[in-house]
Motif scaffolding. Structure first.
Motif, PDB file in Angstrom:
ATOM      1  N   LYS A  62       2.213   2.896  -2.228  1.00 27.15           N
ATOM      2  CA  LYS A  62       1.909   3.898  -3.255  1.00 27.15           C
ATOM      3  C   LYS A  62       0.657   4.699  -2.905  1.00 27.15           C
ATOM      4  O   LYS A  62       0.357   5.697  -3.561  1.00 27.15           O
ATOM      5  N   TYR A  63      -0.074   4.284  -1.880  1.00 26.40           N
ATOM      6  CA  TYR A  63      -1.248   5.029  -1.439  1.00 26.40           C
ATOM      7  C   TYR A  63      -0.948   5.917  -0.233  1.00 26.40           C
ATOM      8  O   TYR A  63      -1.846   6.529   0.340  1.00 26.40           O
ATOM      9  N   LEU A  78      -1.903   9.583  -0.671  1.00 32.63           N
ATOM     10  CA  LEU A  78      -3.359   9.713  -0.626  1.00 32.63           C
ATOM     11  C   LEU A  78      -3.836   9.626   0.821  1.00 32.63           C
ATOM     12  O   LEU A  78      -4.675  10.411   1.262  1.00 32.63           O
ATOM     13  N   PHE A  79      -3.275   8.679   1.569  1.00 31.66           N
ATOM     14  CA  PHE A  79      -3.626   8.558   2.981  1.00 31.66           C
ATOM     15  C   PHE A  79      -3.313   9.858   3.725  1.00 31.66           C
ATOM     16  O   PHE A  79      -4.145  10.365   4.487  1.00 31.66           O
ATOM     17  N   LEU A 134       0.813  -1.204   0.000  1.00 30.90           N
ATOM     18  CA  LEU A 134       0.000   0.000   0.000  1.00 30.90           C
ATOM     19  C   LEU A 134       0.851   1.261   0.000  1.00 30.90           C
ATOM     20  O   LEU A 134       0.324   2.359   0.151  1.00 30.90           O
TER      21      LEU A 134
END
Lengths: 143, 120
Positions: free
Chosen positions: A28-29, A32-33, A26
């Protein structure tokens, strides 16, 4: 330092019996988080400001509930377990307040405000270092 | 294959949309139950992914409103830590199955989606 939920459960009896599953990658998120978590944190802080003026502010209570609910889910999904569990404790309190099962008193509001400060500290640490801070004590205080 | 994601959380909305698009699905999104019902006036997805806690119209209210559309679409609800009782309530209102989004396992979600879509 990440803890397994089993280690946390020994100290926090109100926790549910859960198992941390291995995650997809995760990383790469992460950005965004960081962005969405910040947005929910700001919504929570705004709600607390409104509640400090009026502890019966229904909309503020609902916003705080949804914000902590979303922060909980995102944090747990990304593997930030202590942060997720603190949010779970906050969510639980707001759920009870929303459903009139618990009264929001000045003392409780103060606890929630202190917890939110620690939550913010953890999210900042996550953003800067990808590591959450130790939140076990503050989570226990809130349960 | 069209999937409607009814989810207010931007993180999960984008996350699921991206992962499902990578798998070849076409994805529509709605930010709450009310928007979800509006989308169903012009679209008939093969499956609906539905969050339960949302502003304006939550997942339970969506399920009640969905019944009135007379559409037959499988609905997979998102659950999170502490919502176990809500899962049963959602199923009683017509939800087909659930997936836990707190401890995310995309292969499990994908398998549930494929099973639900192929069985309808």
């Amino acid at each position: 330092m990440k803890h397994t939920l089993n280690q946390l459960e020994e100290r926090l009896p109100m926790l549910y019996d859960v198992t941390v599953m291995a995650m997809d990658d995760l990383s790469k998120y992460k950005k965004l988080f960081d962005t969405t978590a910040h947005d929910y944190l700001e919504a929570l802080k705004k709600s607390l400001t409104e509640l400090a003026q009026n502890m019966d502010h229904t909309e503020a209570i609902t916003t705080a509930y949804i914000s902590t609910h979303s922060l909980k889910s995102q944090s747990l999904a990304m593997g930030y377990t202590q942060t997720g569990l603190l949010c779970k404790a906050l969510e639980h309190n707001f759920s009870q307040i929303k459903d009139k099962e618990k009264e929001l008193t000045p003392a409780l509001l103060k606890k929630i405000e202190l917890s939110t400060t620690e939550l913010e500290n953890s999210l900042t640490a996550i953003q800067n270092t990808n590591k959450e801070i130790d939140l076990q004590h503050i989570t226990s205080e809130l349960s | 294959m069209l999937i409607l994601i009814v989810e207010d959380d931007t993180f999960f909305q984008k996350f699921y949309a991206e992962k499902l698009t990578e798998q070849g699905f076409t994805v529509l999104t709605a930010n709450n139950g009310k928007e979800g019902i509006e989308k169903l006036k012009t679209e008939t997805p093969n499956l609906i992914l539905l969050d339960l806690i949302m502003p304006e119209m939550d997942g339970f209210e969506f399920l009640q409103a969905f019944t009135k559309t007379k559409k037959h679409i499988p609905i997979l609800v998102f659950s999170t830590l502490g919502q176990e009782e809500d899962i049963q309530k959602a199923k009683d209102l017509g939800a087909t199955d659930y997936v836990n989004k707190s401890f995310f396992d995309f292969p499990v979600l994908l398998e549930k989606i494929k099973n639900l879509v192929h069985n309808t």
